[in-house]
Design an enzyme around this catalytic site. Structure first.
Site, PDB file in Angstrom:
ATOM      1  N   ASP A 120       0.825  -1.211   0.000  1.00 39.73           N
ATOM      2  CA  ASP A 120       0.000   0.000   0.000  1.00 39.73           C
ATOM      3  C   ASP A 120       0.868   1.275   0.000  1.00 39.73           C
ATOM      4  OD1 ASP A 120      -2.386   1.414   0.099  1.00 39.73           O
ATOM      5  OD2 ASP A 120      -3.168   0.349   1.842  1.00 39.73           O
ATOM      6  N   ASP A 175      -9.776   4.010  -3.425  1.00 39.09           N
ATOM      7  CA  ASP A 175     -10.565   2.846  -2.998  1.00 39.09           C
ATOM      8  C   ASP A 175     -11.986   2.810  -3.555  1.00 39.09           C
ATOM      9  OD1 ASP A 175      -8.299   2.475  -1.531  1.00 39.09           O
ATOM     10  OD2 ASP A 175      -9.336   2.226   0.380  1.00 39.09           O
TER      11      ASP A 175
HETATM   12  C1  GLA Z   1      -5.856   1.535   1.509  1.00 42.96           C
HETATM   13  C2  GLA Z   1      -6.037   0.557   0.366  1.00 42.96           C
HETATM   14  C3  GLA Z   1      -7.196  -0.372   0.670  1.00 42.96           C
HETATM   15  C4  GLA Z   1      -6.926  -1.105   1.979  1.00 42.96           C
HETATM   16  C5  GLA Z   1      -6.678  -0.105   3.101  1.00 42.96           C
HETATM   17  C6  GLA Z   1      -6.192  -0.785   4.359  1.00 42.96           C
HETATM   18  O1  GLA Z   1      -6.940   2.398   1.615  1.00 42.96           O
HETATM   19  O2  GLA Z   1      -6.230   1.229  -0.843  1.00 42.96           O
HETATM   20  O3  GLA Z   1      -7.385  -1.294  -0.384  1.00 42.96           O
HETATM   21  O4  GLA Z   1      -5.815  -1.950   1.826  1.00 42.96           O
HETATM   22  O5  GLA Z   1      -5.696   0.849   2.743  1.00 42.96           O
HETATM   23  O6  GLA Z   1      -5.926   0.124   5.394  1.00 42.96           O
END
Ligand code: GLA
Length: 372
Positions: A120, A175
């Site tokens: 990430d 996301d």
């Molecule tokens: C980010 C990623 C998500 C998830 C969260 C976890 O937002 O894009 O897909 O992995 O972190 O904290």
């Protein structure tokens, strides 16, 4: 293809749930439909590294028998196991990040038998993304165990331009949330509906291909969308060659969600060996037509209705030859006759001699496979 804990559980993960989910992947037929990876997202770790070794430590309350135990369990069911971390100093949920520990963490993943790493992009101020993802990629290659590398830097530095030699999939967007279109207010930030994400994917199709995929984020199928929205979201993720990472609670999914996620003919479009991402051929009044060249000269054809009311389609195959300039393939329905198969009704639907007429329901698709 796999399952990831984040969309439904966020940080509420533990050994019992993960073992039950592994069992559910087998008993539901998800594994046999191709969903092979079980991936634990953020919050599997303790808040601190081991003070003596600097190694990552699984949360001792959530995972009392550690990660090798989970990994062995997943492997014993014929699946592969994945973990999550972050390029920054801390993960998005505030657990120890990998910055400065790339090789050490790669050795940890290999030591527990992890086959997949999602990496990430939180808490990365001042870090060069190409540099850090390349370092992690090298570390994984040295770790002594094959590990699929999923870059999750949200499309921030256009990873489609540079990540093909670095990893196997890269997020193209921020996301996803469990809404069909528009955005969802998450308090301090907004998640994106499936259609909102879809709108930014067509221009990226040149970058995707076997072994290096655009990742428009995980599936929200079964997480509160309507049945038709689940079907449309899933169909479009299959059309655009998205990695299919389910994110619903497989232990209690509805029959409809199960049947959508495990539709073998729709999955076959996603998994087609050519790996050519669909192109948006037509878009007017919230009706879109996406087409995808498939192996053996077949094509997938998806009519997508983004309206909340039904729309008729009447597609005259004899009116045009469709050219995909990227893949240099023609769909010549003027002179060649293709048989049509409706991939959701699972029925033959005539051939291209006659115009195709159908009603596309609200927030729904009609998805065809053309073959000769
Ligand atoms: C980010 C990623 C998500 C998830 C969260 C976890 O937002 O894009 O897909 O992995 O972190 O904290």
């Amino acid at each position: 293809m796999g399952w990831n804990s984040w969309n439904t559980f966020q940080g509420n993960i533990n050994e019992k749930m993960v073992m039950e989910m592994t069992d559910a992947m087998v008993s539901s037929g998800m594994r046999d439909a191709g969903y092979i990876y079980l991936v634990l997202d953020d919050a599997w770790m303790a808040k601190e590294r081991d003070p003596n070794t600097g190694d990552l430590v699984p949360d001792p309350v959530k995972f009392p028998r550690g990660m090798k135990f989970i990994s062995d369990y997943v492997h014993s069911k014929g699946m592969k196991f994945g973990l999550y971390n972050c390029a920054g100093t801390l993960t998005c949920a505030g657990y120890p990040g990998t910055r400065g520990y790339e090789y050490q963490d790669a050795r940890f993943y290999a030591s527990v038998g992890a086959d997949y790493l999602k990496f990430d992009w939180c808490n990365t101020e001042g870090i060069n993304s190409i540099e850090v993802y390349t370092t992690m990629s090298k570390a994984l290659k040295k770790a002594g165990h094959p590990i699929l590398f999923s870059l999750c830097e949200w499309g921030t530095s256009k990873p489609w331009r540079w990540a093909a030699p670095v990893g196997h999939l890269w997020r193209t967007t921020e996301d996803i949330g469990n809404v069909f279109d528009g955005t969802k207010n998450m308090g301090s930030w907004s998640s994106n509906g499936a259609m909102t994400i879809l709108d930014s994917q067509d221009t990226l199709r040149a970058y995707s291909g076997p072994g290096h995929w655009n990742d428009p984020d995980m599936l929200e199928v079964g997480n509160g969308l309507s049945e038709s929205e689940n079907r449309a979201h899933f169909s479009m993720w299959c059309m655009i060659d998205a990695p299919l990472i389910a994110g619903n609670d497989l232990r209690k999914m509805s029959v409809s969600t199960h049947d959508i996620l495990t539709n073998k003919e729709v999955i076959a479009v996603n998994q087609d060996s050519l790996g050519i991402q669909a192109l948006k051929y037509f878009s007017k009044d919230s009706l879109e037509i996406w087409i995808k060249p498939l192996s053996g000269g077949d094509w997938a054809f998806c009519f997508l209705n983004r309206k909340t009311t039904a729309q008729p389609v009447n597609f005259n195959w004899n009116a045009q030859v469709i050219t995909d300039t990227l893949s240099k393939r023609n769909l010549d329905t003027k002179t060649l006759v293709y048989k049509l198969r409706n991939l959701w009704t699972k029925k033959e639907a005539g051939d291209t001699k006659k115009p195709f007429q159908a009603r596309v329901g609200p927030h729904d698709v009609v998805m065809l496979r053309l073959g000769r």
